[in-house]
Motif scaffolding. Structure first.
Motif, PDB file in Angstrom:
ATOM      1  N   TYR A 104     -16.720   5.848  -6.746  1.00 21.45           N
ATOM      2  CA  TYR A 104     -15.679   6.176  -7.332  1.00 21.45           C
ATOM      3  C   TYR A 104     -15.862   6.473  -9.081  1.00 21.45           C
ATOM      4  CZ  TYR A 104     -12.865   4.175  -3.641  1.00 21.45           C
ATOM      5  OH  TYR A 104     -12.153   4.204  -2.268  1.00 21.45           O
ATOM      6  N   PHE A 111     -13.897   6.620 -12.621  1.00 19.16           N
ATOM      7  CA  PHE A 111     -12.693   6.225 -13.142  1.00 19.16           C
ATOM      8  C   PHE A 111     -12.803   6.930 -14.528  1.00 19.16           C
ATOM      9  CE2 PHE A 111     -13.512   2.803 -10.294  1.00 19.16           C
ATOM     10  CZ  PHE A 111     -12.262   2.587  -9.716  1.00 19.16           C
ATOM     11  N   SER A 123      -9.731   7.835 -17.943  1.00 17.78           N
ATOM     12  CA  SER A 123      -8.452   7.744 -18.503  1.00 17.78           C
ATOM     13  C   SER A 123      -8.192   8.485 -19.928  1.00 17.78           C
ATOM     14  CB  SER A 123      -7.791   6.368 -19.002  1.00 17.78           C
ATOM     15  OG  SER A 123      -6.881   6.113 -19.113  1.00 17.78           O
ATOM     16  N   ARG A 130     -14.440  10.153  -5.348  1.00 12.19           N
ATOM     17  CA  ARG A 130     -13.002  10.124  -5.551  1.00 12.19           C
ATOM     18  C   ARG A 130     -12.967   9.998  -7.038  1.00 12.19           C
ATOM     19  NH1 ARG A 130      -8.532  11.421  -2.372  1.00 12.19           N
ATOM     20  NH2 ARG A 130      -8.931  10.549  -0.417  1.00 12.19           N
ATOM     21  N   VAL A 184     -10.672   8.534  -9.979  1.00 13.57           N
ATOM     22  CA  VAL A 184      -9.206   7.800 -10.269  1.00 13.57           C
ATOM     23  C   VAL A 184      -8.975   8.182 -11.679  1.00 13.57           C
ATOM     24  CG1 VAL A 184      -8.296   5.695 -10.236  1.00 13.57           C
ATOM     25  CG2 VAL A 184     -10.039   6.409  -8.558  1.00 13.57           C
ATOM     26  N   LEU A 220      -6.375   7.468 -14.816  1.00 13.03           N
ATOM     27  CA  LEU A 220      -5.694   6.311 -15.154  1.00 13.03           C
ATOM     28  C   LEU A 220      -4.507   6.558 -16.308  1.00 13.03           C
ATOM     29  CD1 LEU A 220      -8.394   3.560 -15.350  1.00 13.03           C
ATOM     30  CD2 LEU A 220      -6.725   3.880 -13.544  1.00 13.03           C
ATOM     31  N   LEU A 238      -7.030  10.536  -7.460  1.00  9.75           N
ATOM     32  CA  LEU A 238      -5.916   9.720  -7.243  1.00  9.75           C
ATOM     33  C   LEU A 238      -5.546   9.281  -8.721  1.00  9.75           C
ATOM     34  CD1 LEU A 238      -7.929   7.169  -5.012  1.00  9.75           C
ATOM     35  CD2 LEU A 238      -6.103   8.743  -4.255  1.00  9.75           C
ATOM     36  N   THR A 239      -4.309   9.173  -9.076  1.00  9.44           N
ATOM     37  CA  THR A 239      -3.985   8.709 -10.431  1.00  9.44           C
ATOM     38  C   THR A 239      -2.717   7.790 -10.304  1.00  9.44           C
ATOM     39  OG1 THR A 239      -3.477   9.892 -12.456  1.00  9.44           O
ATOM     40  CG2 THR A 239      -2.359  10.761 -10.636  1.00  9.44           C
ATOM     41  N   GLY A 263      -1.222   1.743  -8.977  1.00  5.44           N
ATOM     42  CA  GLY A 263      -1.745   1.804  -7.736  1.00  5.44           C
ATOM     43  C   GLY A 263      -2.598   0.749  -7.129  1.00  5.44           C
ATOM     44  N   LEU A 282      -6.189  -0.087  -4.830  1.00  5.35           N
ATOM     45  CA  LEU A 282      -7.118   0.370  -3.961  1.00  5.35           C
ATOM     46  C   LEU A 282      -7.771  -0.929  -3.406  1.00  5.35           C
ATOM     47  CD1 LEU A 282      -9.165   2.932  -3.596  1.00  5.35           C
ATOM     48  CD2 LEU A 282     -10.051   2.327  -5.554  1.00  5.35           C
ATOM     49  N   LEU A 299      -4.503  -0.686 -10.042  1.00  5.33           N
ATOM     50  CA  LEU A 299      -4.739   0.413 -11.144  1.00  5.33           C
ATOM     51  C   LEU A 299      -3.511   0.610 -11.924  1.00  5.33           C
ATOM     52  CD1 LEU A 299      -6.130   2.862  -8.522  1.00  5.33           C
ATOM     53  CD2 LEU A 299      -7.347   1.427  -9.605  1.00  5.33           C
TER      54      LEU A 299
END
Length: 180
Positions: free
Chosen positions: A3, A5, A7, A30, A32, A34, A67-68, A91, A93, A102
């Motif tokens: 993953y 991440f 933001s 994925r 992710v 934020l 995914l957010t 979220g 996970l 998340l």
């Protein structure tokens, strides 16, 4: 699965492009996000190459891999132009028997934690300050900010590969690493 991440893009086409390049180079499955995708907010300066419409087009190309969660600068009007869901306040996970909670960080944060259990991992943005720390039996992870880092940090993102969380700058350097 690997993953990435990230933001606080805040509408920067320049740093959104850097983030997506890093996503491809890292080979993550994925992305992710934020929160705080399109707008800079009233307390922030305009980020480099502030162009929310370009960011919309760039992110929509990755809609099946994103995914957010919603940030404090994200609104229903943003959801009208983005082709993936962004309005969830949090979220969950699960990966390899680990639970990741998340959040952007404006509702749930260290002063108002979600219902975490010992060993859970709290992943958030909002502060624009990177963090990877074990504290009181829980893990706190913040990838920093893609476009508007604070407290002397550089624009950054994080990779979770198996049980190692690595925060990196866009030049590929490892800033911080934590085994979770």
């Amino acid at each position: 699965m690997k993953y990435m991440f990230a933001s606080d893009i805040h509408g920067s086409a320049f740093y959104c492009g850097k983030m997506l390049e890093a996503f491809e180079e890292e080979g993550a499955g994925r992305l992710v996000l934020l929160g705080d995708l399109l707008y800079h907010g009233p307390r922030n300066d305009l980020p480099k190459e502030y162009a929310p419409k370009q960011v919309i087009a760039m992110l929509n190309e990755y809609k099946h891999r994103i995914l957010t969660v919603r940030g404090n600068c994200d609104a229903e009007v943003d959801q009208m132009v983005l082709e993936f869901p962004i309005m969830a306040d949090y979220g969950i996970l699960t990966e390899e028997k680990k639970t990741f909670y998340l959040s952007h960080g404006h509702i749930y944060h260290e002063g108002n934690l979600p219902p975490l259990q010992k060993g859970d991992i709290f992943v958030y943005g909002h502060t624009h300050v990177l963090r990877a720390e074990n504290k009181d039996g829980q893990v706190y992870l913040n990838p920093g900010s893609v476009s508007l880092p604070k407290e002397g940090n550089v624009p950054s993102y994080a990779i979770l590969n198996q049980s190692v969380f690595t925060i990196k700058g866009f030049d590929g350097t490892t800033i911080k690493e934590l085994e979770i």
